[in-house]
Structure formats: structure tokens, C-alpha cells
Design an enzyme around this catalytic site. Structure first.
Site, mmCIF file in Angstrom:
data_model
loop_
_atom_site.group_PDB
_atom_site.id
_atom_site.type_symbol
_atom_site.label_atom_id
_atom_site.label_comp_id
_atom_site.label_asym_id
_atom_site.label_seq_id
_atom_site.Cartn_x
_atom_site.Cartn_y
_atom_site.Cartn_z
ATOM 1 N N ARG A 1 -1.262 23.066 -63.453
ATOM 2 C CA ARG A 1 -2.709 23.113 -63.263
ATOM 3 C C ARG A 1 -3.390 23.418 -64.586
ATOM 4 N NH1 ARG A 1 -7.535 25.923 -63.807
ATOM 5 N NH2 ARG A 1 -6.395 27.872 -63.445
ATOM 6 N N ASP A 2 -3.450 24.661 -64.956
ATOM 7 C CA ASP A 2 -4.156 25.009 -66.194
ATOM 8 C C ASP A 2 -3.476 24.393 -67.411
ATOM 9 O OD1 ASP A 2 -6.210 26.193 -67.579
ATOM 10 O OD2 ASP A 2 -5.239 28.131 -67.759
ATOM 11 N N HIS B 1 -4.317 36.580 -66.215
ATOM 12 C CA HIS B 1 -4.201 35.216 -66.733
ATOM 13 C C HIS B 1 -4.632 35.237 -68.195
ATOM 14 C CE1 HIS B 1 -4.403 30.767 -66.565
ATOM 15 N NE2 HIS B 1 -5.405 30.925 -67.424
ATOM 16 N N HIS C 1 -4.503 33.830 -72.390
ATOM 17 C CA HIS C 1 -4.342 32.723 -73.332
ATOM 18 C C HIS C 1 -3.938 33.302 -74.684
ATOM 19 C CE1 HIS C 1 -6.095 29.244 -71.018
ATOM 20 N NE2 HIS C 1 -6.311 30.264 -70.219
ATOM 21 N N CYS D 1 -9.093 25.649 -70.678
ATOM 22 C CA CYS D 1 -10.190 25.231 -69.816
ATOM 23 C C CYS D 1 -11.018 24.144 -70.493
ATOM 24 C CB CYS D 1 -11.085 26.427 -69.474
ATOM 25 S SG CYS D 1 -12.533 25.989 -68.497
ATOM 26 N N ASN E 1 -2.356 28.389 -72.942
ATOM 27 C CA ASN E 1 -1.964 29.581 -72.205
ATOM 28 C C ASN E 1 -0.886 30.350 -72.973
ATOM 29 O OD1 ASN E 1 -3.127 29.389 -69.228
ATOM 30 N ND2 ASN E 1 -2.605 27.330 -69.883
#
Length: 309
Positions: free
Chosen positions: A14-15, A206, A208, A239, A248
């Protein structure tokens, strides 16, 4: 690893993929998901219900869901931003929903097209639909530390949303360092405040690695009480609606730092080869220092990966 360290959720599918210029096939995504689950990765993000015209790499999320078994889906999460998206995902078989909104209004408008208050106001319906489907829902707070448009985010704003009764029913809260600008003391303080001043939920961090603090921030979050941390293969991702966002925190780096029981040298070798092949397919750089180290010439070290092995 000590039993107290947070579990890993891998967010590659996903990300990790949402900023890439190349699309992976549904079959390749399913192959990656099954490899990661088979190794022992506790949880995955496998897609998003975002509009496919805005985030094209996520267009086949429901096809990925359809290809996985109910048992596999119990360890998988799908990103949603509206009750309607929860409804559509639930009808396809999703049972774990990550309901995301940004703490800052400017980013929430850029990312979701509404104010943060509008997203909070819609959350009771999202929670109801998830629970009626027999699922769980997370409250995911993007820009919990800084916003690309507004700058520093007041921690009290994060705590106000976390304590808002309209978010009751969320099993987890995700605190996202969307830009990777946070530092370990800051991360630990916010996790501790959420843990002690808001309803008890599982806390997910979460992070980065934009400023090189990804692993350090994740360790700080865990020490302060986070139950899970997010990472992606090779540090892929970011994002698309946050200028300045980069990859990430690398899953390989988080695992090498924490050493869960299932993470053996053989498991690392599988991850390294998977990461290298995936990033080559996508034309993306591998940002994992662990992958770099695993390809070193220090052959006496058990964690070095050799293709001749």
C-alpha cells in the site's frame, strides 16, 4: 528481540507502492503478500480504496483481496477514508480497515478532499459498518508530527482527535510521521501521551526515514508503549499528496534491529532477494542499510546473503 518490542506490519503493498510510476500485476502483489505472510510477518497492508485515478497503483486492491483466503486476510489491512469505502471493502471480504485522516486540515484536504473535522464526523458510520461486517477498524492519524503545508503539528490536536468520542470503537490508533521529520524524543513523548491520556487502544507507529530517523523513531515508539510499527521492503514508498515525503522505514532494517523469533538469516535472505527483485522491477532505489550490509564481503557473518548459498 525482547517480547516487549513492537510487532512489524509491512506496508509495501500500500504505502510502499502508491508513489511508484509502474504498476505491479495483481498476481505479483499476491505473491509478495504470501511470501511475507509465509515468513512470519505478523501483519500487512495490502491496498487502498483511494480513487484509482488519483492513486493508480491501488486500482486492483479488491482483486488482491479476492485472491487471498479469509485466513490470510485476517492478517491484512486495507486503507479507507470514508464509510462508503469501508462498505465496498467489507463486501469484498476485507475485515481489517485502516480509516485514515490527517491531523492538519491542509493535508486532509489534499489527501482526502475534506477537513479533519469532516473525517472525524464520518467515523462513527465507518466504525458501525466495520463492526457489522465482523471486522476491526483503526484510527490512522496522518501528519501527527508535521504537515507539509502547515509545519509543526500541536500534539494536543492529536490527543483531541484520539480522545474524541466519535472515534470510540477503533481498536487501534496509528500515529504517522508522514514526512519523516520527527525525532525519537518527540515520538516517544507523543506515544506516551496517547497511551496515558486517551482510551486504551493498540498503538501503531508509522514512520518514514526521510531524515534517517526511521529505525530510531520506531524503537522510541516501542519503548514508549507502541504495539506495532510499520515498514516497507527496501524503504519503498511515501504519500503522493505530501511534498517532501520519502520512503518508509525499511522492514529489513526494523527486523534486523529487533530480531523476532521467526527472523533468521534464511528469512533475511528471502527478504533481500524479494526486495531487490521488486525494486528492480519498479525502477526504484533500495534504501535499506540492512540489504546493503547483507551484500557485503564479510562472509564470516551469518547474516550476509550469498546467491551461491
Amino acid at each position: 528481540m525482547t517480547d516487549a518490542f513492537a510487532l512489524l506490519r509491512d506496508v509495501t503493498l500500500r504505502d510502499g507502492l502508491q508513489l511508484t510510476g509502474k504498476a505491479l500485476s495483481t498476481e505479483r502483489k499476491v505473491e509478495i503478500a504470501r511470501t511475507l505472510l509465509g515468513l512470519g510477518v505478523p501483519a500487512l497492508e495490502i491496498g487502498s480504496m483511494a480513487r484509482p485515478d488519483l492513486v493508480p497503483p491501488m486500482a486492483d486492491t479488491l482483486e488482491v483481496v479476492a485472491a487471498l483466503t479469509p485466513e490470510e486476510l485476517r492478517r491484512c489491512w486495507v486503507w479507507v477514508a470514508t464509510p462508503r469505502q469501508v462498505e465496498r471493502a467489507a463486501a469484498a471480504g476485507v475485515r481489517n480497515f485502516q480509516y485514515c485522516l490527517s491531523v492538519s486540515d491542509a493535508h486532509n484536504r489534499a489527501n482526502i478532499g475534506r477537513t479533519a473535522e469532516d473525517s472525524v464526523a464520518a467515523m462513527p458510520d465507518a466504525i458501525r459498518i466495520a463492526h457489522e461486517a465482523g471486522g476491526e477498524i483503526q484510527l490512522c492519524l496522518a501528519t501527527a508530527f508535521t504537515c507539509p503545508f502547515e509545519g509543526a503539528v500541536d500534539p494536543e490536536r492529536v490527543l483531541a482527535i484520539a480522545a474524541d468520542p466519535r472515534t470510540d470503537g477503533a481498536a487501534d490508533i496509528v500515529l504517522a510521521d508522514t514526512l519523516g521529520q520527527a525525532h525519537p524524543t518527540q515520538v516517544g513523548a507523543l506515544v506516551e501521551a496517547v497511551r496515558t491520556r486517551t482510551p486504551r487502544r493498540r498503538i501503531v507507529f508509522h514512520g518514514h526515514d526521510t531524515w534517517g530517523m526511521g529505525v530510531a523513531n520506531s524503537l522510541a515508539a516501542s519503548a514508549a508503549g507502541a504495539d506495532m510499527v510499520d515498514g516497507s521492503l527496501g524503504g519503498l514508498g511515501g504519500c503522493p499528496f505530501a511534498p517532501g515525503a520519502s520512503g518508509n522505514t525499511a522492514s529489513e532494517d526494523l527486523l534486523f534491529a529487533t530480531r523476532p523469533d521467526w527472523f533468521t538469516p534464511a528469512a533475511l535472505a528471502t527478504l533481500v532477494r524479494l526486495s531487490e527483485s521488486l525494486l528492480t522491477e519498479l525502477g526504484e532505489p533500495n534504501r535499506s542499510r540492512t540489504v546493503e550490509g547483507a551484500r557485503s564481503e564479510a562472509k564470516a557473518f551469518d547474516w550476509v546473503v550469498s546467491d551461491q548459498a
